[in-house]
Motif scaffolding. Structure first.
Motif, PDB file in Angstrom:
ATOM      1  N   HIS A  99      19.004  -3.372 -15.134  1.00 13.96           N
ATOM      2  CA  HIS A  99      18.853  -2.016 -14.573  1.00 13.96           C
ATOM      3  C   HIS A  99      17.604  -1.939 -13.706  1.00 13.96           C
ATOM      4  O   HIS A  99      16.846  -2.891 -13.607  1.00 13.96           O
ATOM      5  N   HIS A 101      14.648  -0.442 -13.856  1.00 14.57           N
ATOM      6  CA  HIS A 101      13.253  -0.360 -14.307  1.00 14.57           C
ATOM      7  C   HIS A 101      12.512  -1.671 -14.011  1.00 14.57           C
ATOM      8  O   HIS A 101      12.951  -2.758 -14.407  1.00 14.57           O
ATOM      9  N   ASP A 203      18.125  -2.089 -21.698  1.00 17.69           N
ATOM     10  CA  ASP A 203      17.374  -1.108 -22.494  1.00 17.69           C
ATOM     11  C   ASP A 203      18.277  -0.094 -23.192  1.00 17.69           C
ATOM     12  O   ASP A 203      17.806   0.963 -23.606  1.00 17.69           O
TER      13      ASP A 203
END
Ligand SMILES: [Zn+2]
Length: 315
Positions: A99, A101, A203
């Motif tokens: 993702h 981040h 996450d």
């Protein structure tokens, strides 16, 4: 004498694990057939951890290494490569970014520098965001949080789109991509390594750590994804942060926490309580989780986020 030679020969391997003063040594540990994880520190990016906080993972194939989430900075990526070199001399041929981040993907730059032909995979929206404002935001944030330890890191976004249902064969090893929409972010992919029955959750799960929910996230979505993960034929679950293991060890505590939070906030909302009135009640009921990293800083935000989601479903 023989013993002394043995000791001298193997000493360099023992002392050269990546050491972060005050945090310990970091190296790839075997969690399944051809699968190794380097479990990072649980703290947020700072000068001491140099931004390193995630769980880079490798799958060794017949042709080379598949690397999942290489880390947060150019400098961290170099260390991850060094540690991979102690496990295998094969080149890195593919990277998956779970993702947007930055702690998960900004180290792509270090890998691409050494292996220019590496194929980098990510969600369609992750690629868009990494090439746009979010990429620049993460470079800047990492620089500030590490007080310059990430300086020199450049954006290398994935060039290959991964979507739900994709199956890939790389160097004879089989991967399946799972992506169920908005959860930890709106651009998550989870990677299943079929041969070892390993699932890289990104996450969507944390182990003994609170974790942030950004504007694109959905707590309801994470609950849905983790229940879905429970139904897959998986032996080893790799959370984005915290130790890997069985579903009960690495995923269930976070799923339980979110479901309990959901119940408390929903019941408070139905009684007509405001967000700030629910917080102390929720903190009391969920005191068993207070030892998780980041609890004091983040718990209030979790209650607010759940409140907004419950409210949105009732409008
Ligand atoms: Zn994240």
């Amino acid at each position: 004498m023989k013993r002394a030679i043995w000791f001298i020969l193997f000493l360099p391997v023992c002392v050269h694990a990546w050491n972060l003063p005050g945090l310990g040594s970091f190296k790839f540990e075997k969690v399944g057939a051809n699968v190794y994880i380097m479990h990072g520190p649980l703290s947020l990016p700072n000068k001491q951890n140099k931004g390193f906080m995630n769980n880079p993972g490798i799958i060794i194939t017949g042709k080379g290494v598949i690397l999942i989430d290489p880390g947060s900075t150019y400098q961290v990526g170099k260390k991850v490569l060094e540690e991979i070199g102690k496990i295998t001399k094969k080149p890195v041929i593919a990277i998956f970014n779970t993702h947007i981040h930055g702690d998960h993907w900004l180290a792509n730059y270090a890998i691409k520098e050494v292996y220019p032909k590496v194929r980098i995979y990510g969600h369609r929206l992750m690629i868009q965001k990494a090439n746009g404002q979010a990429g620049l935001f993460w470079i800047d944030l990492m620089d500030k949080m590490t007080e310059g330890e990430s300086r020199g890191t450049k954006i290398v976004a994935p060039g290959h789109v991964s979507k739900h249902g994709d199956t890939l064969t790389i160097g004879g090893q089989h991967l399946r991509i799972h992506s169920l929409g908005r959860a930890h972010t709106d651009n998550d992919i989870m990677i299943e390594h079929v041969e070892s029955k390993t699932l890289f959750l990104g996450d969507n799960s944390f182990n003994k750590r609170m974790g942030q929910f950004d504007n694109s996230s959905s707590m309801y979505g994470v609950i849905k994804v983790l229940k879905y993960a429970r139904g897959l034929d998986i032996k080893t679950f790799i959370p984005g942060h915290g130790k890997s293991g069985s579903f009960d060890f690495a995923v269930k505590p976070f799923l339980d926490y979110l479901q309990k939070l959901q119940v408390i906030v929903k019941s408070g909302y139905e009684k007509g309580l405001e967000n700030y009135e629910i917080k102390p009640v929720a903190a009391n009921v969920l005191h068993a989780y207070k030892d998780w990293a980041g609890f004091d800083e983040i718990f209030g935000k979790h209650v607010s986020k759940m409140f907004l989601e419950v409210e949105a479903r009732n409008l």
